[in-house]
Design a protein around this motif. Sequence first.
Motif, PDB file in Angstrom:
ATOM      1  N   UNK A 106      25.884 106.973  59.125  1.00 32.63           N
ATOM      2  CA  UNK A 106      24.670 108.197  58.512  1.00 32.63           C
ATOM      3  C   UNK A 106      25.673 109.040  58.702  1.00 32.63           C
ATOM      4  N   UNK A 107      25.868 109.350  57.086  1.00 31.84           N
ATOM      5  CA  UNK A 107      26.782 110.741  57.038  1.00 31.84           C
ATOM      6  C   UNK A 107      25.891 111.994  56.235  1.00 31.84           C
ATOM      7  N   UNK A 108      25.575 113.489  57.656  1.00 28.89           N
ATOM      8  CA  UNK A 108      24.841 114.549  56.535  1.00 28.89           C
ATOM      9  C   UNK A 108      25.835 115.002  55.520  1.00 28.89           C
ATOM     10  N   UNK A 109      25.148 115.339  54.356  1.00 32.17           N
ATOM     11  CA  UNK A 109      26.589 116.137  53.425  1.00 32.17           C
ATOM     12  C   UNK A 109      26.250 117.277  53.326  1.00 32.17           C
ATOM     13  N   UNK A 110      24.578 117.886  53.944  1.00 34.50           N
ATOM     14  CA  UNK A 110      23.900 119.729  53.686  1.00 34.50           C
ATOM     15  C   UNK A 110      23.803 119.878  54.810  1.00 34.50           C
ATOM     16  N   UNK A 111      22.938 120.240  55.120  1.00 36.85           N
ATOM     17  CA  UNK A 111      21.928 121.003  56.089  1.00 36.85           C
ATOM     18  C   UNK A 111      20.823 120.191  56.983  1.00 36.85           C
ATOM     19  N   UNK A 112      21.070 119.177  55.870  1.00 33.88           N
ATOM     20  CA  UNK A 112      20.010 118.233  57.159  1.00 33.88           C
ATOM     21  C   UNK A 112      20.517 117.404  57.945  1.00 33.88           C
ATOM     22  N   UNK A 113      20.157 116.926  59.575  1.00 32.62           N
ATOM     23  CA  UNK A 113      20.900 116.228  60.185  1.00 32.62           C
ATOM     24  C   UNK A 113      21.200 114.398  60.339  1.00 32.62           C
ATOM     25  N   UNK A 114      21.575 114.064  59.931  1.00 34.06           N
ATOM     26  CA  UNK A 114      21.918 112.325  60.003  1.00 34.06           C
ATOM     27  C   UNK A 114      20.002 111.379  59.905  1.00 34.06           C
TER      28      UNK A 114
END
Length: 691
Positions: A417-425
């Motif tokens: 799982x890769x977070x690409x914004x301000x959210x965690x994985x």
Amino acid sequence: MKHSYTIENLNCAHCAGKIEQKIANTEGFENVSYNFATKQLNFRSEKKNPVAEIQSICDSIEDGTHVVDNAAKVKKSDDEEKKFGLDKIFLIISIVLGLISIVLEYTVADTTTWGKYVLFVLCLAATVLAGYEVFIEGFKNIIKLRIDETTLMSVAVIAAFCLGQFVEAAMVAILFSLGEFIEDKAVNTSRRDIEKLAKIRPDTAIILSNGNERTVAAEDVQIGTTVVVKPYERIPLDGVVLSGKTTVDTSALTGESLPVEVEEGSEVMSGSINGNGLIHIKTTKVFGDSTATRILNLVEDAAAQKGKNEKLISRFASVYTPIVIAIAALIAIVPPLLGLGAFSEWLYRALVCLVASCPCAIVISVPLSYYSGIGAASKVGVLVKGGKYLEALAEADAFVFDKTGTLTSGKLRVDKVNATSNYSEDEVLAYAAACEKYSTHPIAIAIKNKAKNLNIPELSDYEENAGHGTAAKLNGKTLECGGTKILSDSQKAKFGKNASVFVVYDGEVIGTISVSDTVRQESKNVISSLKALGVKNTVMLTGDSSANAEKVSKELGLDNYKAELMPDDKLTNIQQIKRNSKSVCFVGDGINDAPVLSASDCGIAMGLGSEAAIEASDAVLSAGNLTQLTSAVKIARKTMSTIHINITFALLVKAAVIILAAFGFAAMWMSVVADTGVCVLCVLYAARLLK
């Protein structure tokens, strides 16, 4: 309503075809199908009890038939058993008299008057004992202005007596009756082999009620009932093991030879054979919906879908007999008018042609071959729904596969799982699981399994768009989870190659999820085996990403693949492949595959799980894997080869005897061999498919 009857004592395949046609043309009967191999007549009608009408139609075409409702259990009466024994005794006596007649003809018959009279009496007695039933049937057919083998045989024997060929007349009657007896035995043996397929479904079940065991009819057992299955007995209904541990033999259902271990909580299928352990199961399906019943229904209904050869033979038989009668008439009339010999001589030759020409060998063996092939396929766990699909499978030069759950195991797992914004994985995964809450897609299941221990938010306005993904509302904003179809062009350029699943919230990609699948253990061997069988094109059509599709395609050695397809894209691709192929088979397992299964020449569903896929398919791999696919192709090809060999053999022998007869080189006994002898050989050759 669907009606099912058994027509007893109907051993003439040509007559069976006429009965089927007449019922089909009668008002109030639809989807009429008679299976000569199993004696089953199936049709749909609003009439509540049409048995009398069916019996009347049968009697108008073939005397002695008996229409029985399949719900009733019928046993041969003592009179029938005695009659059968009496017929054998008469045949044996006639053979003895026939042999004595042959000896007399070459000793005293030509030299003494009493010898001729004795010869006449012996031959007449042998003829009557051997062929009295044939003559009665032939006489009835003459009255009805119908010509069949009994009519031809009766005319031939009477003419032989009139021409003074007493011994030949007797031998023709004896050979014909002997041939008919052997033919009936061969057909009935084949029918019994086919009927053995139905033994996979037990008629009774032992239920546990208030601590007491009670044997009841399996069809009366309701869902949720506790059923006791003792060691080495068949499981009567589908269910879940409540207690006990054992192994079950599922070979009759799936073709898998290795026993499967089951314990508390394991699902078991009706028709499986319990091993050496006592188990209690809780039924999950009623008798009519259980696996064994569904398999039997698929096999029995296969008779309704007749192959091209079967339809061709039905039409062939209707025009063949009149043509042969016309040829025989020309042989009998034209040469004597031209002064080429006596009328009696040419009449004899014409009669030989008529007897030899009977099409029974082809009319019986072709449908028997189809059903034997379908039965043989069911033994290895492949349920083919009809002769025309067996033909398509035999001719297939292109095999098209779905990926997930077909070429691959379908047991997906989340790798990354890769977070690409301000959210965690964890938040990305939780949002994705929330969005996929109601989806049953394998990717959705993998995501939900991975997020089991996370705090999943509640969403609203759930939607699922096949081929795109899922969407819902979170705090009034749209949350989407799916493949590249949910991305904009700029987002595809930035994220498209990094993963297979994307999570988009309010138009922004907040994370990506990588999901992997494992190739089925048997897939590579199946693909290479298909190519060894001459299949020219193996293709994979999938909605998965190009990267995953390319990886699987290379690993399996496929000829081509198409990725990121919508269901209608798959349909377009199948139609394009069909234009460049002799016959196309599509193999898939999901509901999304139903349109493509229907569009292919032979759609093959994986397993007995998806109702929509099974309904839309033309064949089912009941084991839920590809292992038996190549066996099915081999059986289909062997079936078609058997049909073509039988047709060619029968026509060549008959043509040879007719030509020899026209030139005076064929005796009447040769025509009998060309009729009943060839029929027996063709039936036995067709029946071996079941072995």
